[in-house]
Design an enzyme around this catalytic site. Sequence first.
Site, PDB file in Angstrom:
ATOM      1  CD  GLN A 208      -0.591   5.098 -24.394  1.00 57.61           C
ATOM      2  OE1 GLN A 208      -1.176   5.672 -25.293  1.00 57.61           O
ATOM      3  NE2 GLN A 208       0.597   5.463 -23.942  1.00 57.61           N
ATOM      4  CG  ASP A 210      -0.121   0.007 -31.133  1.00 60.55           C
ATOM      5  OD1 ASP A 210      -0.630  -1.110 -31.333  1.00 60.55           O
ATOM      6  OD2 ASP A 210      -0.684   1.080 -31.418  1.00 60.55           O
TER       7      ASP A 210
HETATM    8  N1  ARG Z   1       4.005   3.721 -24.562  1.00 59.45           N
HETATM    9  C1  ARG Z   1       2.915   3.165 -25.275  1.00 59.45           C
HETATM   10  C2  ARG Z   1       2.712   1.705 -24.887  1.00 59.45           C
HETATM   11  O1  ARG Z   1       3.164   1.335 -23.836  1.00 59.45           O
HETATM   12  C3  ARG Z   1       3.032   3.435 -26.732  1.00 59.45           C
HETATM   13  C4  ARG Z   1       2.777   4.832 -26.997  1.00 59.45           C
HETATM   14  C5  ARG Z   1       3.007   5.222 -28.393  1.00 59.45           C
HETATM   15  N2  ARG Z   1       2.472   6.526 -28.502  1.00 59.45           N
HETATM   16  C6  ARG Z   1       2.462   7.222 -29.620  1.00 59.45           C
HETATM   17  N3  ARG Z   1       1.847   8.365 -29.626  1.00 59.45           N
HETATM   18  N4  ARG Z   1       3.060   6.780 -30.705  1.00 59.45           N
HETATM   19  O2  ARG Z   1       1.999   0.980 -25.508  1.00 59.45           O
END
Ligand code: ARG
Length: 262
Positions: A208, A210
Amino acid sequence: MQQKKNRLVSALQKLAAAGAVVLAAVSLQPTQASAAPNPVVGGTRAAQGEFPWMVRLSMGCGGSLISPQVVLTAAHCVGATGNNTSITATAGVVDLNSASAVKVRSTKVYRAPGYNGAGKDWALIKLASPVTGLANLKIADTTAYNNGTFTIAGWGAATEGGAQQRYLLKATVPFVSDASCQAAYGSDLIPGDEICAGYPQGGTDTCQGDSGGPMFRKDNAGAWIQVGIVSWGQGCARPNYPGVYSEVSTFAADIKAAAATL
Ligand code: ARG
């Protein structure tokens, strides 16, 4: 699924709930002495200037400078297409608190046409002025680089549910085929729009905060090239749940055409 739908919201809610003071205190902590994996979940600190096109966006996402005045990010990080002066991009630093950070406001947002929360997770942000002196990131316009080992980077959570980071973190993750990604996510995965990456055993992933940031690798000429945009995943760094990224090669022509109109 919840994770998918709530991804950005939960990141923002956490920011609000934690409060700026608590958040600052947490993010100011020195890196832990332990050799255990940390940020970007399983990452290490990027060197100043290592990824000059990495941008932090004020809504709590990442992005990449694909030209001096255009940031590529995720559709789920922004609102509808149109004039938008609400976003601040921080560029040129790994330390978000650095006095040398370059901060530029947005003037416009362009969100992928037809974006509805499933696939098409890309958007462009036009900046009020060009950011000069920083290399831009090329985007992959063929599928040739949709394989191998990718680099991920961001200021997002270093552990699932953890705090946003002050310093840019980086890690590498291997490509995961659509077939094995579908084994994890079933029909939530949109194979034409999305590319997956991660270790079967987990431990390294984006998380979250990223979102919108680039996933990239070297091209045949040795130059960095963006193949993905951080989009979603079930938790972070969980075994058998790869990170899901927008497949840049699928959208490259649309991205370039839209960038030219901004
Ligand atoms: N949706 C997330 C964000 O808003 C990024 C999530 C990425 N998750 C992962 N398991 N690669 O920051």
